[in-house]
Design an enzyme around this catalytic site. Structure first.
Site, short mmCIF file in Angstrom:
data_model
loop_
_atom_site.label_atom_id
_atom_site.label_comp_id
_atom_site.label_asym_id
_atom_site.label_seq_id
_atom_site.Cartn_x
_atom_site.Cartn_y
_atom_site.Cartn_z
N GLY A 524 0.83 -1.21 0.00
CA GLY A 524 0.00 0.00 0.00
C GLY A 524 0.86 1.25 0.00
CB VAL A 525 1.68 3.84 -2.04
CG1 VAL A 525 2.40 5.17 -2.06
CG2 VAL A 525 2.65 2.71 -2.39
CB VAL A 531 1.62 -0.26 4.11
CG1 VAL A 531 1.40 -1.46 5.03
CG2 VAL A 531 1.03 1.00 4.72
CE LYS A 546 0.87 4.57 9.36
NZ LYS A 546 -0.45 5.21 9.54
CG ASP A 642 -8.27 10.52 7.47
OD1 ASP A 642 -9.07 10.98 6.64
OD2 ASP A 642 -7.11 10.18 7.17
#
Length: 845
Positions: A524-525, A531, A546, A642
C-alpha cells in the site's frame, strides 16, 4: 411387500440410466493415458485418493532415487486437505529426484508443496529455493511461506501447487531442488508425472496454419515442443470446480472464474442441455463435458450490454510470453442462423477477433466444442513484477442477439530461450547516480546536477528533524510528566513512546522483516508513505509495516499520536498495534497484517470481484461498532477524524478494522464542553461541513464521514468524481437529490441488482443520509447507527419485500412493512417514521 417393490425400483433405475446414457456425449471417451507416477515424498506409506491418484512412498519404488543427505520429516501442523501433505523431503543443500523408465513424449509435471514447519530445524519462513527439471528452470528463489501467505483462499492458503508441460526426449528425468542461500532449505511434498496427448497444447505441424495460436497484434505463433509451459489458470464458468476425478483422463482441475471476472453484470450458467456435443472441431479429451455445458454471458439486456465488456483480469508475471486458450460451444436455442450472435474479443485491449460467430465456426451447428489459441507478450514496464492480462468480450453492433459468451479459459506461461519459467528476480535494481524526475507536465527529465543539491538538502532536512525531535521531547515530557516513570528508553527517539504497552523494534529487526524494504513487498502507498508486508519472530508472524516519509514535520506528530492512541485501544473492529521503530531517522509502525486490504479495494477501481450485499452490511456494522467504541468505550471520547474506505481494513475472515489514527483527537472534556476547537484535518469528500465551517470538532464529525462511507458501499463509487456531470460530482449531493425525487434506486451499485429487496436498499440509504445531516446534533449516534444497520441486515435475511431493485418504483407493500416492523430487540425507534425524524422533511418526500 418386498416382491413388488424391488421390481419397481429396479425398473425406475434402469429407466433413469437409459435416459442418462442417451444424453452422454462423445467427450465421455477420455484420454487413455498410462498410469500416472504419483510420489508421496518423504514417506514410506502408499495411499490412494478419491480423484484417482495412488500416492507411492518415495522409499517404496525402484523407479526413482533421491540424493543422499536429505531428511524425511512429518509436518508439525497437519493439513486438512487430502493429499501428500503429511510429510516432506527436505535439505539445506541441493538434492535431486532421478526418475527412471519413463515413456517419452509430452508430460504434465506437477509439484505439491505444503508450507508449514517440519521439525524445529525447518521453520517455514526459511524455505526459499529453486527447482530445475531437466534443462528447464521451473522456480527461482521460490519463497514458499511468502507465496502461501499471499494466497486469497484461506482454507487452502498453505497448499501450493505448480503444474508444467514438458516434452521428454529421454526415459529419465532429473528434478533438482536448490536452496537459495546459506540457512535456507528446499523441500517437496509430492511429485506427479502424467502423460498427455502431444497436440493438446503444443502445435501440430500437420494441421491447418489457421488453427495455430495467433500472436496478438502479430502473426502465427506455433507452440513448439522444445518449450516448457506453466499452467497459470484453468477456469470454467459454472457453480463449482471440476475436480481431477472428473477430467477427461489427465487429472486436471478446473477452477471457477469468480475471482477474476470484473464485469458488474454477468451470468454464469450450468446448462442442463440435451444437445449431444459433437467433437468434430477439437479432440474429445480437450476438456470434460461440464466445461462446454456451462458458460459466462452478459444477459438479455441489449441496451446495457452494448455499454460494457465481459471482462476477466488475470494477474501474471511480466517479461514472459503466454498462450491463452479460449473454449467455446454454442448451445443457445435462440441461435439458429449466421449472425444471430456475433461479438468481438479484445486481449490486452488489442482487437484479437472482430466477428466471433460460434454457430458459424461450428459449421452452423449447435453443440460443437472448439478452442482458439492466442500468444500474448506481457512486457515489464518500470520493472514491475506483476501485471494483469485482460480478456474482454463485446457484442457486435450487427449481432441480432446483443450478447457475448465464453465457456472456459486456460492460460500458460511459455519458457524463454534458455528454458526459464521462473519469476523475474526480486532483487532491487542497482543504484543509479542519474536522477529521473517528472516535471509538472509529467514529462521525464534527467537531472545529473541535482544529485549534489539533493544530498545537501537531505543533510539540512536531517538537522531540522533532529531539532524538532528535541523540541517535541521536551514538550511531551512536560505535558505528560506523570507517566515518565512508566516509560523506558530503548534506542534513539523511543523515550517518548509507550514501550510498556507495545513492542519497540530496532531498525535492524525491521529491515530483516521487510528484506531491507524490498519494493516487491509494498502492499500500500498513501500520503504518509508506504506499507510493507513483513515477517517477525523468525518469520512466524506476518505483519504490516507502515514506513512514514522522512522529513515530514507533520508526520512526527501523527506518528506519536497514533502510537499513543492505538497502544491503549483494544477492540475487534480496530486494527491492532504490535509496535514501532523510531531509529535512524525512521518512523515506523507495525500492525497486524490485514490480508484482504482496504474496503475501497473491494468496491471500485480494482480488479476484485464485487462484494455481496450481505457482506457489505456486515462490514459496515463492524466499522460502526469500532467507532462506537472510540466514542463511548474508553475513558475519554476519541474522535477519529479520518474515517474513509481506505482506512477500513479487512482481515482474511472479512472482519472490518478501523485504522490510521494519526489525526485522531481526544474529544470534549468537562461538563460545559460540547466540542473541541481545532485546525481542520481530514480527507476531502469525507469532511463534516459543520466542522469545516466552524472548526468545531465533535464525535458527530465521524458520523458524517461514516455516512459518506455508507454511500460508497451502496453506490460502488468514489465520494467525488470531478469529470461527472455537475449533479453527480459529489455522491452526497447526488444521493440527496435522488432521494428528494423519490428515485434513490438510481444511485445503487448495478452489481447489487436483484440481490436484495428495494426496501432493504432504501432503508440503508436512509441511514446514510441521516448521518449526513448538515446540523451535527440531528445526526444519530454510532450506537444508533449500529442498531439501524442490524435492522437492515434482518430485512435482507427476511426477504419480506417481494419487489427487487430494477423497476425504480418502491411498492406500497414496502412502505407498509417499514411502518409496522421493529428491530428484533423490541426497540420500535427504527421504523421508517424514525428515519423521517432523523432527516428533515426537505430530504424525505
Amino acid at each position: 411387500m418386498e416382491t413388488t417393490t424391488k421390481p419397481i425400483a429396479l425398473g425406475t433405475i434402469l429407466l433413469l440410466l437409459l435416459l442418462s446414457f442417451s444424453h452422454l456425449s462423445r467427450a465421455q471417451v477420455t484420454f487413455a493415458a498410462p498410469d500416472p507416477l504419483t510420489i508421496n515424498c518423504g514417506s514410506s506409506t502408499d495411499f490412494p485418493t478419491p480423484e484417482g491418484r495412488n500416492w507411492i512412498g518415495d522409499t517404496n519404488t525402484e523407479y526413482l532415487s533421491v540424493s543422499r543427505g536429505t531428511v524425511r520429516a512429518p509436518a508439525l501442523t497437519k493439513s486438512t486437505i487430502q493429499g501428500p501433505y503429511a510429510s516432506a523431503r527436505l535439505s539445506f543443500s541441493n538434492f535431486t529426484y532421478s526418475i527412471f523408465n519413463l515413456s517419452g513424449g509430452t508430460k504434465f509435471l506437477r509439484l505439491f508443496f505444503y508450507s508449514t514447519s517440519y521439525h524445529k530445524n525447518f521453520h517455514r519462513s526459511k524455505a526459499v529455493f529453486s527447482v530445475k527439471a531437466g534443462s528447464y528452470t521451473l522456480l527461482q528463489r521460490f519463497d514458499a511461506s511468502l507465496d502461501a501467505d499471499s494466497d486469497s483462499d484461506p482454507p487452502r492458503s498453505n497448499i501450493l501447487f505448480r503444474e508444467y508441460c514438458i516434452n521428454l526426449q529421454e526415459q529419465n528425468l532429473n528434478i533438482t531442488f536448490i536452496p537459495s542461500s546459506t540457512g535456507s532449505y528446499a523441500f517437496i511434498n509430492g511429485i506427479e508425472i502424467v502423460s498427455l496427448p502431444s497436440d493438446l497444447y503444443y502445435s501440430n505441424p500437420n494441421v491447418d496454419i489457421s488453427r495455430m495460436p495467433k500472436l496478438v497484434g502479430g502473426e502465427t505463433y506455433p507452440i513448439e515442443n522444445n518449450l516448457a509451459l506453466e499452467t497459470k489458470y484453468r477456469l470454467r464458468f459454472g457453480g463449482r470446480n471440476i475436480p481431477a476425478s472428473e477430467d477427461s483422463g489427465m487429472l486436471r482441475t478446473w477452477d471457477v472464474h469468480n475471482q477474476y471476472i470484473t464485469s458488474r453484470s454477468v451470468e454464469s450458467l450450468d446448462i442442463d442441455n440435451k444437445t449431444e456435443l459433437n467433437f468434430n472441431k477439437t479432440p474429445e479429451y480437450t476438456a470434460p463435458d461440464q466445461v462446454y455445458r456451462s458458460l459466462a454471458r452478459m444477459g438479455d439486456n441489449a441496451s446495457v450490454n452494448m455499454g460494457f465488456n465481459l471482462t476477466w483480469q488475470l494477474p501474471v508475471d511480466t517479461g514472459f510470453r503466454y498462450m491463452l486458450r479460449l473454449h467455446f460451444c454454442q448451445l443457445n436455442p435462440r441461435v439458429n442462423e449466421s449472425g444471430s450472435q456475433i461479438f468481438l474479443i479484445f486481449i490486452q485491449d488489442h482487437l484479437a477477433e472482430d466477428s466471433v460467430d460460434i454457430f458459424c465456426w461450428g459449421n452452423k451447428q449447435r453443440g460443437v466444442p472448439m478452442v482458439r489459441d492466442y500468444a500474448v507478450i506481457i512486457k515489464a514496464p518500470d520493472n514491475q513484477k506483476k501485471a494483469n492480462l485482460s480478456v474482454k468480450l463485446h457484442p457486435h453492433e450487427n449481432s441480432l442477439i446483443k450478447d457475448a459468451q465464453l465457456n472456459a479459459i486456460e492460460l500458460f506461461k511459455i519458457s524463454g530461450p534458455t528454458g526459464n519459467l521462473a519469476e523475474p528476480s526480486s532483487d532491487p535494481p542497482p543504484f543509479q547516480t542519474v536522477q529521473i524526475l517528472k516535471n509538472k507536465n509529467n514529462s521525464t527529465t534527467r537531472k545529473p546536477a541535482a544529485v549534489a543539491g539533493a544530498v545537501s538538502g537531505v543533510v539540512l532536512l536531517s538537522l531540522i528533524i533532529v531539532f524538532f525531535l528535541i523540541k517535541l521531547r521536551k514538550h511531551v515530557s512536560v505535558s505528560k510528566g506523570h507517566n515518565k516513570k512508566d516509560r523506558t528508553s530503548q534506542g534513539s527517539g523511543s523515550s517518548l513512546l509507550p514501550t510498556h504497552l507495545c513492542r519497540h523494534f530496532s531498525i535492524a529487526e525491521i529491515r530483516a522483516a521487510t528484506k531491507n524494504f524490498d519494493k516487491f513487498l509494498v502492499v500500500g502507498v498513501g500520503g504518509f508513505g508506504k506499507v510493507y508486508r513483513g515477517y517477525i519472530d523468525d518469520g512466524s508472524t506476518c505483519v504490516a509495516v507502515k514506513r512514514l516519509k522522512r522529513g515530514s514535520l507533520q508526520g512526527i506528530n501523527e506518528f506519536v499520536n497514533e502510537i499513543e492512541m492505538l497502544s491503549q485501544l483494544r477492540h475487534l473492529n480496530l486494527v491492532s498495534l504490535i509496535g514501532y521503530c523510531n531509529e535512524s531517522n525512521e518512523m515506523i509502525i507495525v500492525y497486524d497484517f490485514m490480508g484482504r486490504g482496504t474496503l475501497r479495494d473491494h468496491l471500485y477501481d480494482s480488479d476484485n470481484p464485487s462484494l455481496p450485499w450481505e457482506q457489505r452490511i456486515e462490514i459496515c456494522i463492524g466499522v460502526a461498532r469500532g467507532l462506537h467504541y472510540l466514542h463511548t468505550g474508553v475513558k475519554q471520547v476519541i474522535i477519529h477524524r479520518d474515517v474513509k474506505t481506505t482506512n477500513i481494513l479487512l482481515d482474511e475472515k472479512w472482519v472490518a478494522k478501523v485504522s490510521d489514527f494519526g489525526l485522531s483527537r481526544i474529544g470534549p472534556t468537562g461538563n460545559s464542553m460540547s466540542h473541541v476547537n481545532t485546525q481542520v484535518k481530514g480527507s476531502i469528500g469525507y469532511l463534516d461541513p459543520e466542522y469545516y465551517k466552524r472548526q468545531c470538532l465533535t464525535e458527530k464529525s465521524d458520523v458524517y464521514s461514516f455516512g459518506v462511507v455508507l454511500l460508497e458501499v451502496l453506490c460502488g463509487r468514489q465520494p467525488l468524481i470531478h469529470w461527472e456531470e455537475k449533479q453527480r460530482i459529489s455522491v452526497v449531493k447526488w444521493a440527496k437529490h435522488c432521494y428528494e425525487k423519490g428515485c434513490l434506486c438510481e444511485i445503487v451499485d448495478p452489481s447489487l441488482k436483484g440481490k436484495t429487496s428495494s426496501q432493504c436498499l432504501q432503508k440503508f440509504g436512509e441511514i446514510a443520509l441521516s448521518c449526513l445531516q448538515e446540523d451535527g446534533t440531528e445526526r444519530p449516534s454510532m450506537k444508533d447507527v449500529v442498531g439501524m444497520l442490524q435492522f437492515v441486515l434482518q430485512l435482507h435475511f427476511s426477504g419480506v419485500a417481494e419487489e427487487v431493485l430494477g423497476s425504480g418504483v418502491f411498492s406500497q407493500h414496502d412502505a407498509e412493512y417499514s411502518n409496522n416492523t421493529t428491530a428484533s430487540d423490541g426497540d420500535s425507534r427504527w421504523t421508517r417514521n424514525e428515519s423521517s425524524v432523523l432527516i428533515p422533511d426537505v430530504v424525505f418526500s
